[in-house]
Design a protein around this motif. Structure first.
Motif, short mmCIF file in Angstrom:
data_model
loop_
_atom_site.label_atom_id
_atom_site.label_comp_id
_atom_site.label_asym_id
_atom_site.label_seq_id
_atom_site.Cartn_x
_atom_site.Cartn_y
_atom_site.Cartn_z
N ASP A 7 22.06 18.36 -6.63
CA ASP A 7 20.47 17.67 -7.19
C ASP A 7 20.37 18.48 -8.49
OD1 ASP A 7 19.83 20.38 -6.43
OD2 ASP A 7 19.20 19.80 -4.61
N LYS A 9 18.04 20.90 -9.25
CA LYS A 9 17.74 22.34 -9.14
C LYS A 9 19.25 23.09 -8.85
CE LYS A 9 15.24 25.81 -6.63
NZ LYS A 9 16.37 26.75 -6.74
N SER A 10 20.19 22.50 -8.20
CA SER A 10 21.26 23.21 -7.95
C SER A 10 22.24 23.16 -9.27
CB SER A 10 22.22 22.63 -6.83
OG SER A 10 22.41 21.21 -6.98
N LEU A 12 21.09 23.07 -12.43
CA LEU A 12 20.31 24.12 -13.24
C LEU A 12 20.71 25.36 -12.81
CD1 LEU A 12 18.77 24.02 -15.81
CD2 LEU A 12 16.48 24.09 -14.29
N ASP A 13 20.52 25.61 -11.57
CA ASP A 13 20.88 27.11 -11.32
C ASP A 13 22.27 27.44 -11.49
OD1 ASP A 13 18.07 27.44 -10.37
OD2 ASP A 13 18.63 27.05 -8.13
N ARG A 23 17.25 30.69 -19.40
CA ARG A 23 16.02 30.45 -19.18
C ARG A 23 15.10 31.06 -20.34
NH1 ARG A 23 17.88 32.33 -14.33
NH2 ARG A 23 17.31 30.92 -12.32
N ASP A 27 9.96 24.99 -18.52
CA ASP A 27 10.78 23.96 -18.13
C ASP A 27 10.95 23.06 -19.18
OD1 ASP A 27 10.47 24.78 -15.46
OD2 ASP A 27 8.82 23.52 -14.91
N LYS A 158 12.38 20.08 -14.12
CA LYS A 158 13.27 20.92 -13.85
C LYS A 158 14.25 20.37 -13.78
CE LYS A 158 10.32 24.15 -11.15
NZ LYS A 158 10.27 25.09 -12.33
N ASP A 159 14.46 18.88 -14.12
CA ASP A 159 16.03 18.14 -14.26
C ASP A 159 16.42 18.66 -15.76
OD1 ASP A 159 18.06 16.75 -14.73
OD2 ASP A 159 16.64 14.77 -14.19
N THR A 237 22.22 14.71 -12.41
CA THR A 237 21.51 15.27 -11.42
C THR A 237 21.13 14.51 -10.25
OG1 THR A 237 19.52 14.91 -12.61
CG2 THR A 237 20.39 16.93 -13.01
#
Length: 307
Positions: A7, A9-10, A12-13, A23, A27, A158-159, A237
């Motif tokens: 997804d 978040k995963s 991006l992380d 970072r 956002d 956050k995408d 994503t």
């Protein structure tokens, strides 16, 4: 990363953890690593190779443009939620002291700023149309441009595929309806073949722009019904909602009317464009081939690093 569980978040992380993106505390606003930039540079070279036979005139516009041009384009009527205007401090010493005091107190000091004549460029092609119109009548065989610009759209997310500041590469054809439609059809084929050469899953589908308000819904429906916009979609994503990485747009004579783009006989010009979301394509490559570019499929590396 498992295709069934990935997804926004995963992804991006993972990019943060691998120091591919960095970072900034906002956002949709990220630092880019050298590796990320190299992937974009290589993809741009691929776009250049594929578009070279068309012999487009290349122009690089800055990330800022005239506020008067944005107002004249009608952008604020359709997309006020995305626009950004540059504001600056224009006061004297007294106002400066007031500003510093407000900052120290944690107050909103931005009220002491005023709008400048510069807005952030929302799409690479927006400064082009008045530039072409100012040169006089368009030749009978039309004109073709290749554009590059950093662009801004205020949609914090956050995408990672929905950045607020991103780069856009565009080809813009101005001419008769037949000329610009043939141009768009050509790039619909070339664009899909280009993405497939990178071993990325994709599909081309009808689309619409994010027009604002209730009236915008009608405009969006009309845009889809009349086939004015297509997008090349890649799962980046989300599998269920793939990301638009290329767009193919027919404006009819909208910009001809707006800016007085005409042929020598006085008839209005039509226009069409194909846009490449450079960060989005890079994200798609990292998403599907992994964070280590040295481990990407040999065919993909050959396509991107061939020269």
């Amino acid at each position: 990363m498992d295709a069934k569980t990935f997804d926004a978040k995963s992804l991006l992380d993972t990019l943060f953890d691998k120091s591919i993106l960095f970072r900034t505390g906002v956002d949709g606003l990220y630092g880019r690593s050298g590796v990320f930039e190299e992937v974009i540079e290589r993809f741009e070279r691929l776009v250049t190779r594929i578009g070279a036979p068309d012999k487009a005139t290349r122009i690089h516009f800055p990330p800022g443009m005239s506020r008067a041009t944005l107002e004249g384009s009608g952008y604020m009527k359709s997309f006020p939620q995305l626009a950004g205007c540059v504001h600056s401090f224009m006061g004297g010493e007294r106002e400066h002291a007031q500003l510093l005091g407000m900052m120290a107190a944690g107050e909103d000091w931005t009220e002491l700023q005023q709008a400048t004549n510069v807005v952030l460029t929302p799409a690479a092609c927006y400064p082009l149309y008045p530039t072409v119109a100012a040169r006089g009548p368009v030749p009978d065989d039309g004109v073709l441009f290749e554009l590059s610009s950093y662009c801004f759209r205020h949609e914090p997310s956050k995408d990672p595929a929905r950045m607020q500041l991103f780069r856009m590469r565009e080809f813009v054809r101005i001419g008769t309806a037949e000329q610009v439609c043939a141009f768009r059809e050509s790039w619909l084929e070339r664009g899909k073949a280009m993405i497939e050469s990178l071993d990325l899953p994709c599909e081309v589908d009808l689309a619409n722009d994010p027009f604002f308000g209730r009236g915008g819904k009608m405009m969006a429906n009309n845009q889809r019904d009349e086939g004015l916009k297509f997008e090349l979609l890649i799962p980046v994503t989300s599998i269920e909602k793939p990301t638009a990485c290329l767009s193919f747009n027919y404006h009819r004579d909208h910009f001809g009317q707006t800016w007085g783009l005409k042929f020598a006989d006085g008839s209005l010009c039509h226009s069409a464009c194909v846009g490449f979301g450079l960060e989005r394509v890079a994200l798609a490559l990292f998403r599907h081939h992994g964070p280590d570019v040295e481990a990407w499929p040999a065919s993909v590396r050959e396509t991107l690093w061939s020269n």
